[in-house]
Scaffold this motif. Sequence first.
Motif, PDB file in Angstrom:
ATOM      1  N   GLY A  85       0.682  -1.278   0.048  1.00 15.28           N
ATOM      2  CA  GLY A  85      -0.008  -0.103  -0.030  1.00 15.28           C
ATOM      3  C   GLY A  85       0.890   1.348  -0.130  1.00 15.28           C
ATOM      4  O   GLY A  85       0.442   2.231   0.783  1.00 15.28           O
ATOM      5  N   ALA A  86       1.911   1.155  -0.638  1.00 12.82           N
ATOM      6  CA  ALA A  86       2.943   2.176  -0.724  1.00 12.82           C
ATOM      7  C   ALA A  86       3.145   3.058  -2.319  1.00 12.82           C
ATOM      8  O   ALA A  86       3.395   2.285  -3.229  1.00 12.82           O
ATOM      9  CB  ALA A  86       4.370   1.995  -0.325  1.00 12.82           C
ATOM     10  N   ALA A  87       2.662   4.205  -2.290  1.00 12.55           N
ATOM     11  CA  ALA A  87       2.777   5.047  -3.726  1.00 12.55           C
ATOM     12  C   ALA A  87       4.312   4.961  -4.032  1.00 12.55           C
ATOM     13  O   ALA A  87       5.211   4.708  -3.208  1.00 12.55           O
ATOM     14  CB  ALA A  87       2.584   6.487  -3.465  1.00 12.55           C
ATOM     15  N   LYS A 196      -1.323   0.519  12.300  1.00 10.52           N
ATOM     16  CA  LYS A 196      -1.828   2.154  12.538  1.00 10.52           C
ATOM     17  C   LYS A 196      -1.732   2.460  13.950  1.00 10.52           C
ATOM     18  O   LYS A 196      -1.044   3.413  14.494  1.00 10.52           O
ATOM     19  CB  LYS A 196      -3.019   2.238  11.977  1.00 10.52           C
ATOM     20  N   GLU A 197      -2.354   1.717  14.814  1.00  9.81           N
ATOM     21  CA  GLU A 197      -2.540   2.034  16.267  1.00  9.81           C
ATOM     22  C   GLU A 197      -1.176   2.217  16.804  1.00  9.81           C
ATOM     23  O   GLU A 197      -0.979   3.270  17.607  1.00  9.81           O
ATOM     24  CB  GLU A 197      -3.458   0.951  16.936  1.00  9.81           C
ATOM     25  N   HIS A 215       7.027 -11.491   7.692  1.00 12.33           N
ATOM     26  CA  HIS A 215       6.278 -12.502   7.689  1.00 12.33           C
ATOM     27  C   HIS A 215       4.733 -12.158   7.389  1.00 12.33           C
ATOM     28  O   HIS A 215       3.965 -13.184   7.560  1.00 12.33           O
ATOM     29  CB  HIS A 215       6.340 -13.031   9.180  1.00 12.33           C
ATOM     30  N   ALA A 216       4.685 -11.060   7.088  1.00 15.36           N
ATOM     31  CA  ALA A 216       3.455 -10.471   6.553  1.00 15.36           C
ATOM     32  C   ALA A 216       3.392 -10.369   5.364  1.00 15.36           C
ATOM     33  O   ALA A 216       2.268 -10.377   4.520  1.00 15.36           O
ATOM     34  CB  ALA A 216       3.010  -9.170   7.563  1.00 15.36           C
ATOM     35  N   VAL A 217       4.304  -9.773   4.467  1.00 15.57           N
ATOM     36  CA  VAL A 217       4.171  -9.396   3.146  1.00 15.57           C
ATOM     37  C   VAL A 217       3.984 -10.353   2.278  1.00 15.57           C
ATOM     38  O   VAL A 217       4.707 -11.428   2.195  1.00 15.57           O
ATOM     39  CB  VAL A 217       5.807  -8.703   2.822  1.00 15.57           C
ATOM     40  N   GLY A 218       3.159 -10.281   1.377  1.00 16.44           N
ATOM     41  CA  GLY A 218       2.654 -11.273   0.517  1.00 16.44           C
ATOM     42  C   GLY A 218       1.251 -12.112   0.957  1.00 16.44           C
ATOM     43  O   GLY A 218       0.775 -12.807   0.311  1.00 16.44           O
ATOM     44  N   ALA A 219       1.185 -11.804   2.345  1.00 11.33           N
ATOM     45  CA  ALA A 219      -0.162 -12.571   2.823  1.00 11.33           C
ATOM     46  C   ALA A 219      -1.039 -11.615   3.576  1.00 11.33           C
ATOM     47  O   ALA A 219      -2.376 -11.811   3.706  1.00 11.33           O
ATOM     48  CB  ALA A 219       0.498 -13.515   3.903  1.00 11.33           C
ATOM     49  N   GLN A 223      -1.304  -1.366   4.479  1.00 10.36           N
ATOM     50  CA  GLN A 223      -1.652  -0.209   3.783  1.00 10.36           C
ATOM     51  C   GLN A 223      -0.655   0.914   4.479  1.00 10.36           C
ATOM     52  O   GLN A 223      -0.993   1.734   5.168  1.00 10.36           O
ATOM     53  CB  GLN A 223      -3.060   0.077   3.993  1.00 10.36           C
ATOM     54  N   PHE A 224       0.614   0.635   4.074  1.00  8.97           N
ATOM     55  CA  PHE A 224       1.905   1.667   4.839  1.00  8.97           C
ATOM     56  C   PHE A 224       1.384   3.041   4.783  1.00  8.97           C
ATOM     57  O   PHE A 224       1.546   4.119   5.626  1.00  8.97           O
ATOM     58  CB  PHE A 224       3.058   1.311   4.022  1.00  8.97           C
ATOM     59  N   ASP A 225       1.115   3.624   3.296  1.00 10.22           N
ATOM     60  CA  ASP A 225       0.964   5.050   3.293  1.00 10.22           C
ATOM     61  C   ASP A 225      -0.410   5.540   4.235  1.00 10.22           C
ATOM     62  O   ASP A 225      -0.391   6.391   4.729  1.00 10.22           O
ATOM     63  CB  ASP A 225       0.573   5.355   1.672  1.00 10.22           C
TER      64      ASP A 225
END
Length: 427
Positions: A85-87, A196-197, A215-219, A223-225
Amino acid sequence: MFTRQDALDLDAKDPLAKYRDSFVFTDPDVCYLDGNSLGRLPKATVETINKFLIEGWGTKIVDGWGEWIDKAETTGDLIGRAALGAAAGQTLAMDTTSVNFYRLVRAAISARPGRKTIITDEANFPTDRYIMQGIAEELGLNLVVIPNDLQEHSTGESFSDELVTSEILKPYLNDDVALVTLSVVAYRSGALHNIKELTDLVRASGALMVWDASHAVGAVDMQFDRDGVDLAVGCTYKYGNSGPGSPAWLYVNKRIQAELRMPIQGWFAQRNQFLMGSAFDQIEGMRGFQIASPSIIGLLCIDEGFGMIEDATIAQINAKASKGTDMMIELFDQWLAPLGYELVTPRDSKLRGGHISIYHPDAAQIARGLRDDMNVIPDYRAPNSIRLAISPLPTSYVEVFDGFERIRDYTQSGKYKDLDLSNVKVS
Ligand SMILES: Cc1ncc(COP(=O)(O)O)c(C=O)c1O
């Protein structure tokens, strides 16, 4: 009672089922439940790399650099778009997660001069903890480690799944804290942190937050931005299916890029790189975070792995990871809990990624025996954890079902009790 037919029905309705055919399977009988450690090989990668060898490196030789020179940025943008979720202009694909982690932590600490405390958690991945220990020693900082390792504190109720919540983190934050770092998904328990929190909380204290998203990327649909993430690192070889040792990535939010300097000033970060000037002058933007020559073969592997994620969409992938881990927990309750296994992953699918973790006192022998005798590849983590993953693009629901059935049968057989593990090097 969850049946094999139920798993087949899930496959029949699975919008991602078609992607399974895009991977290399040399043994149709294997139940590969370790995609959270190393993903499978996409067929397209074989073609792309072979083509690159002959038509790229083989033909263009050094002239190829004209088109390869910016590839850490373009492949980084693909990772950002497909999975973070990064531009564009905030992600670079390069080096290893460990090296990128060191760099971002050092850069973040330097950006908060006067603050002497850095924080991580005890259940964090070893490389992150070791690097934090080294940096604390190197810079004379106070390293605070939140005590949430289940192996060390098995009766601690507040850490039943290693999850660090805002309530747990809050008392550690004050105006001496420069940096907090956690993994998005805890590598052992599989618990998913609230990005976010926790980022908001850390930022409100004036510190910076570095996330390790390996362990999260691709699963997980991150939404970083949108969530205002400061800094993050991660690998590409797990759910990203980009190959053993494929380049990692780092993310630096545009908002703070100008504040940060890398602890290694390499020539790729230099303004007008090929003028070879005498003094270092960091170029603006993400190129200023690159050190050196990118591995073009590695980056091309990422293009295939993350190109598939972009096509499938991370939202659909996350939905399948949730459904697949729901199914695993149902099968755990049905078959494995009665055999003495304990579930340590949260039962709420919003609080986990693509793997679950189960404890058994004989996990080491069972995990070995499953590989040797049952053609099931799980993942073992010392001393007593077996991790089981669904990698949403290559794994079918029925592959997971069959794997669980074999785990049940093998455990019931008791055969693992005679296994000698003295010669096992990598588990
Ligand atoms: C959460 C996490 N961080 C870091 C690493 C280390 O990655 P690398 O060997 O690419 O530095 C891993 C490897 O599995 C990991 O799972």
